[in-house]
Design an enzyme around this catalytic site. Structure first.
Site, short mmCIF file in Angstrom:
data_model
loop_
_atom_site.label_atom_id
_atom_site.label_comp_id
_atom_site.label_asym_id
_atom_site.label_seq_id
_atom_site.Cartn_x
_atom_site.Cartn_y
_atom_site.Cartn_z
N HIS A 1 32.76 69.78 86.66
CA HIS A 1 32.21 68.45 86.91
C HIS A 1 31.16 68.54 86.60
O HIS A 1 30.00 68.83 87.46
CB HIS A 1 33.07 68.03 88.29
CG HIS A 1 32.89 66.24 88.42
ND1 HIS A 1 31.71 65.50 88.83
CD2 HIS A 1 33.39 64.87 88.05
CE1 HIS A 1 31.42 64.27 88.80
NE2 HIS A 1 33.15 64.01 88.30
N ASP B 1 35.74 73.87 94.72
CA ASP B 1 35.26 72.05 94.46
C ASP B 1 37.37 71.69 94.79
O ASP B 1 37.77 71.90 93.62
CB ASP B 1 34.73 72.23 92.82
CG ASP B 1 35.32 69.64 92.74
OD1 ASP B 1 36.13 69.44 93.13
OD2 ASP B 1 34.02 69.93 91.74
N GLN C 1 40.36 67.67 92.91
CA GLN C 1 40.88 67.26 92.12
C GLN C 1 42.98 67.70 92.53
O GLN C 1 43.56 67.36 92.40
CB GLN C 1 41.40 67.32 90.76
CG GLN C 1 40.06 66.69 89.95
CD GLN C 1 40.27 64.90 89.54
OE1 GLN C 1 41.61 64.48 89.90
NE2 GLN C 1 39.49 64.29 89.90
N LYS D 1 39.99 60.78 96.42
CA LYS D 1 40.94 61.54 95.34
C LYS D 1 42.82 61.42 96.22
O LYS D 1 43.20 62.33 94.96
CB LYS D 1 40.90 63.07 94.76
CG LYS D 1 39.09 62.25 94.68
CD LYS D 1 38.74 61.93 92.81
CE LYS D 1 37.49 62.50 92.62
NZ LYS D 1 37.08 61.41 91.56
N CYS E 1 32.76 62.76 82.73
CA CYS E 1 31.46 63.68 83.42
C CYS E 1 31.96 65.13 83.29
O CYS E 1 31.78 66.13 84.22
CB CYS E 1 32.46 63.52 85.22
SG CYS E 1 31.52 61.91 85.29
C1 PLP Z 1 36.77 67.74 89.33
C2 PLP Z 1 35.74 67.28 90.58
N1 PLP Z 1 34.53 67.29 91.24
C3 PLP Z 1 33.70 66.02 92.10
C4 PLP Z 1 33.82 64.90 91.72
C5 PLP Z 1 33.15 63.94 92.96
O1 PLP Z 1 33.83 63.73 93.93
P1 PLP Z 1 33.61 62.55 94.22
O2 PLP Z 1 33.67 61.43 94.59
O3 PLP Z 1 33.85 62.55 95.89
O4 PLP Z 1 32.04 62.96 94.95
C6 PLP Z 1 34.89 64.70 91.01
C7 PLP Z 1 35.27 63.15 90.60
O5 PLP Z 1 35.45 62.89 89.87
C8 PLP Z 1 35.49 65.13 90.09
O6 PLP Z 1 37.00 65.41 90.03
#
Ligand code: PLP
Length: 391
Positions: A110, A184, A187, A210, A348
């Site tokens: 992302h 990360d 998801q 999420k 993204c």
């Molecule tokens: C894989 C991944 N990383 C990071 C993020 C960003 O997360 P947050 O909205 O908690 O900042 C997202 C959100 O879409 C995501 O899907």
């Protein structure tokens, strides 16, 4: 029906298939937040009156709940943030800058796990993936060999394609070459039990929204032996033990990392969301998700000219595809008019879309509350949209 726990589904006739963007919130979480604001709203870790103590207790209760949820060893390994984006930025600015020559990321990251490294001027290498978008462990090991003591920063599950990375295999390899691993978990916590000790994760970035909790809150788990290496990039009220004009003595973790008034209602609501998941049981959630995901894949497979970027072997949650000669965004606009909520575009994750030579995909992302009937409605809408766009 799991949907009965979620007021959104009583108030809306939308077929909600955009769970990778954010999940719906159960009534118990909403009640918890309303209760904080309406009956004991106070700041935490400051005043000593009854409601302030209650707020502090409930805020700290979430830390305990989260510790158990991810099987951290200690409560102070958990620091609340705004979400995964802030958690990664925290590691970049409080730990990684001036420490690592190289960061190693996957091809499916992302933007939140690409841009912060670039802006901080930290070099990174990207591990290849194969034509099925699966992680290339051999390439990973070669990069580790050439860059010992690096920082590996990698998503557990890709938001764009639902692809699952083998975190245990990744941490094993990384640690063999002296690297640290930041995962990360944006998801993954929705779909999979994550045990930080079993997976030997050094840092885990967590997002509440999420995971059926409120927006604007999350956490970063930091393995205890690394806590002393971290110098908070922001400090202020609530982070200190003693201040004079000559110097400030910081508190221990987690307080030295949580500067200023926190998202108290959000943290308390997040705790309730985790308890809600625990009560339902991960086995039930996973079973239901696999059933719906498989059904979705099978039904989509019947559509002519479909190009899949996900599979049922190594993906969960998000399912990405395109229809030959049709723009994903056009499909999104049309199905929206038929009350289907999904996301079309780059999700993204522009670099991987560019490598695939596409602008984006149609992404259907499910949660355990989705039913086969949601998928049936989606398929009807998709077929109508495709006919309109092909005419
Ligand atoms: C894989 C991944 N990383 C990071 C993020 C960003 O997360 P947050 O909205 O908690 O900042 C997202 C959100 O879409 C995501 O899907």
């Amino acid at each position: 029906m799991y949907k009965d726990y979620f007021p959104y589904f009583k108030n809306s006739n939308i077929v909600y298939l955009d769970n990778a963007a954010t999940t719906q919130k159960p009534q118990v979480v909403i009640d918890e937040i309303v209760n904080y604001y309406s009956s004991y709203c106070s700041n935490t870790h400051r005043s000593n009156h009854g409601n302030a103590n209650k707020a502090t207790q409930n805020y700290e209760h979430t830390r305990e709940v989260l510790k158990k949820f991810i099987n951290a060893k200690e409560k102070h390994e958990i620091i609340f943030t705004k979400g995964v984006t802030e958690s990664i930025n925290f590691i970049v600015n409080s730990y990684a800058k001036n420490r690592f020559k190289k960061v190693i990321i996957s091809s499916l990251e992302h933007h939140s796990n690409i841009v912060p490294w670039q802006i901080a001027n930290i070099d990174f290498e990207v591990v290849k993936c194969n034509e099925n978008l699966d992680f290339d462990y051999e390439d990973f090991e070669n990069i580790l060999k050439e860059n010992p003591n690096a920082l590996v920063s990698i998503t557990h599950i890709s938001n764009a394609f639902g692809k699952i990375h083998g975190i245990k295999r990744i941490t094993n390899l990384a640690h063999k070459y002296g690297a640290k691993v930041l995962v990360d978990g944006a998801q993954s916590l929705t779909h999979k039990k994550t045990d930080v000790q079993d997976l030997d994760i050094d840092f885990l970035a967590i997002s509440s929204h999420k995971t059926f909790g409120p927006t604007g809150v999350g956490a970063i788990y930091i393995k205890e032996n690394l806590l002393n290496d971290i110098l908070p990039y922001q400090t202020g009220g609530a982070t200190i033990n003693d201040v004079t004009y000559e110097r400030s003595i910081l508190l221990d973790s987690p307080f030295k990392f949580e500067a200023g008034t926190q998202n108290i209602a959000g943290v308390i609501g997040f705790g309730k969301a985790i308890e809600f998941i625990e009560e339902l049981g991960y086995e039930n959630i996973e079973k239901k998700e696999i059933e719906i995901y498989t059904y979705l894949y099978e039904e989509l497979s019947k559509i002519d000219d479909i190009i899949f970027y996900s599979d049922i072997k190594n993906s969960i949650g998000s399912l990405s595809f395109n229809i030959k000669n049709i723009m994903a965004e056009d499909v999104g606009i049309l199905v929206d008019k038929m009350s289907i909520a999904l996301r079309c575009g780059h999700h993204c994750a522009q670099p991987i879309m560019k490598s695939l030579g596409i602008e984006g995909t149609i992404r259907v992302s499910i949660a355990f509350y989705n039913e086969k009937e949601d998928i049936d409605k989606l398929i009807i809408a998709l077929k109508k949209a495709i006919t309109m766009l092909k005419d």
